[in-house]
Motif scaffolding. Structure first.
Motif, mmCIF file in Angstrom:
data_model
loop_
_atom_site.group_PDB
_atom_site.id
_atom_site.type_symbol
_atom_site.label_atom_id
_atom_site.label_comp_id
_atom_site.label_asym_id
_atom_site.label_seq_id
_atom_site.Cartn_x
_atom_site.Cartn_y
_atom_site.Cartn_z
ATOM 1 N N HIS A 136 -4.750 -8.694 0.465
ATOM 2 C CA HIS A 136 -5.788 -8.035 -0.343
ATOM 3 C C HIS A 136 -6.667 -9.034 -1.088
ATOM 4 N N HIS A 177 -4.948 2.526 -5.892
ATOM 5 C CA HIS A 177 -3.687 1.782 -6.052
ATOM 6 C C HIS A 177 -2.840 2.382 -7.173
ATOM 7 N N HIS A 218 -10.683 1.758 -3.959
ATOM 8 C CA HIS A 218 -11.742 1.270 -3.073
ATOM 9 C C HIS A 218 -11.818 2.073 -1.792
ATOM 10 N N HIS A 259 0.834 -1.201 0.000
ATOM 11 C CA HIS A 259 0.000 0.000 0.000
ATOM 12 C C HIS A 259 0.872 1.255 0.000
HETATM 13 CU CU1 C2O Z 1 -4.335 -0.728 1.717
HETATM 14 CU CU2 C2O Z 1 -6.205 -1.752 -1.686
HETATM 15 O O1 C2O Z 1 -5.270 -1.246 0.075
#
Ligand code: C2O
Ligand code: CU
Ligand code: CU
Length: 488
Positions: A160, A419, A470, A120
């Motif tokens: 994830h 992301h 998300h 992340h």
């Molecule tokens: Cu910390 Cu898709 O996440």
């Protein structure tokens, strides 16, 4: 399982009625009828005695193995079953590398279910990003390799898997990933014992185990714990010296938002966020930190009398409800225990950040995150639950886009995360109607409270492929509040 998948809209009233009498809605839940007819839970935190010394996960370098496993760890006064990436700890090692380093980590899955690792905040190729259906089976391993090309900052890693991220993170799978670079080193920020990485996460613990059993109300609001841990320890104490300290804070909770403050109301100097150093320091007395957000803050203990005690605490806040975690509690204690000479001066300029102009954007995309049409029964983005075979946005490499997260009709807080990129926040309308002090510079997660609409500018790079975005309330994410873009 999304609550929406088992409930027709017409059964809403009976569902709510049954929730308010039913203990099956989650172990943290004590139902209380609220004025709006929805049942609200008591999410009170049970503080410990603030006598267990704060500890830090061990530090690791550019390579190693993360052994995802069930193990035992002492969280309060008792040792319970947790999940972790190493024995006897619920967190993984803190990976710490310089910009430019090539990473080589093996995930060895010693759990009895599939998992994966998402880095992340790190910009990595799609194949290394922990895409929700790129899973490593129980008993198998996967080799994560990528080069860290980005600036200094506090990032983290966690599983994830589609619809199962909340459980795996809550059970303890997470770790910090710190990138250092020359720009940061030139500032001579407090280091060594004066730099404290702090992962704050709330847990529920039975006599033998961390417990994750969200009921329907927990899927609506997110799953909260009544035991707040720092680096895996409930209510720790840190003995400090009369010196400046650099606290590097991750909110590693599934759903809980903290309104961080010091109990003596002392200044906290924010020097960084998700994307590394800010341009200039900003002094605050309270700051909201949503799940997955990070803060880099300086705290001054210089000149404090020996024996001084104060708490890092979470204060109540507006813009959300008690069922969404606005309780006040202490998180950890500091005790000034040693006198040293310190005359640190906080640098007035921290880093150079080029602001992206709105006019550089080639497209604007609106994402409705209000969830108002579904009677809040399933969490979605633009009314759609995550579908790995549907592309929700198709930006072009090396272009800037404006993304709007619109919660103006919503009633839940949603920390939205993208992301593969870092973005800049342009503005927030509605609700707080302003940017928070840590929302300048580069971000990868942005809190959108009820009634708010937040506009960000995203510079897409060259990492082509599918990446998700998300809500980082992990129960919302697992319920379907996730979409994906394909960069080409
Ligand atoms: Cu910390 Cu898709 O996440
Ligand atoms: Cu991420
Ligand atoms: Cu959400």
């Amino acid at each position: 399982m999304g609550a929406g998948s088992v409930l027709a809209a017409g059964s809403l009233a009976s569902f709510l009625q049954s929730c308010s009498k039913n203990a099956g809605m989650g172990n943290a839940a004590a139902a209380m009828p609220a004025a709006n007819g929805f049942s609200e839970k008591s999410l009170s935190v049970i503080e410990g005695s603030f006598t267990t010394p704060l500890a830090f996960p061990k530090v690791a370098g550019n390579s190693g193995t993360l052994y995802a496993q069930q193990t035992l760890a002492a969280i309060k006064s008792k040792t319970v079953k947790v999940w972790g990436y190493q024995p006897n700890n619920m967190l993984g090692p803190t990976i710490r590398v310089k910009r430019g380093t090539t990473i080589n980590y093996i995930l060895q899955n010693s759990l009895s279910e599939p998992t994966n690792v998402h880095w992340h905040g790190l910009n990595v190729p799609q194949s290394m990003d922990g895409y929700p259906t790129d899973l490593v089976a129980a008993g198998s391993s996967f080799n994560y390799q990528f080069q860290v090309k980005q600036r200094a900052g506090l990032n983290w890693y966690h599983p994830h898997p589609d619809k199962n991220t909340g459980k795996q993170v809550f059970m303890g799978l997470a770790g910090l990933f710190i990138v250092n670079d020359a720009e940061e080193a030139a500032l001579s920020l407090p280091a060594g014992a004066y730099e404290m990485p702090l992962v704050i996460s709330d847990k529920n613990i039975s006599s033998s185990s961390i417990v994750y059993n969200p009921g329907m109300m927990d899927i609506m609001y997110g799953y909260f714990g009544n035991t707040v841990t720092v680096n895996g320890i409930c209510s720790p104490i840190a003995q400090v010296a009369t010196h400046y300290y650099r606290l590097r804070v991750l909110n590693g909770s599934n759903a809980r938002i903290y309104n961080l403050a010091l109990s003596n109301n002392a200044d906290m100097v924010i020097i960084g966020n998700d994307g590394g150093l800010l341009k200039n320091p900003v002094t605050v007395n309270t700051i909201l930190l949503a799940p997955a957000e990070r803060l880099d803050i300086l705290i001054n203990f210089e000149g404090q009398p020996l024996g001084t005690e104060l708490f890092l605490q979470s204060r109540t806040f507006t813009g959300a409800s008690a069922a969404q975690g606005t309780q006040a509690f202490n998180i950890m204690k500091f005790k000034v225990a040693k006198s040293v000479t310190g005359n640190y001066v906080v640098p007035a300029v921290l880093s150079s950040i080029v602001e992206l102009s709105e006019s550089s954007a080639v497209a604007t995309r609106n994402f409705d995150i209000s969830n108002s049409g579904m009677m809040m029964m399933q969490h979605t983005i633009n009314g759609k639950a995550f579908n790995a075979s549907r592309i929700d946005a198709a930006p072009a490499a090396n272009t800037n886009e404006i993304w709007v997260f619109d919660n103006s009709k919503g009633s839940d807080p949603h920390p939205m995360h993208i992301h593969g990129v870092k973005f800049q926040v342009l503005y927030r309308a509605g609700g707080r109607a302003a940017l928070a002090p840590h929302e300048t510079g580069w971000k990868d997660t942005i809190l959108v409270l009820p009634k708010e609409k937040v506009r960000v500018i995203v510079p897409f790079g060259t990492a082509t492929g599918k990446f998700v975005f998300h809500c980082h309330n992990l129960e919302h994410e697992d319920d379907g509040m996730m979409a994906q873009y394909q960069l080409s």
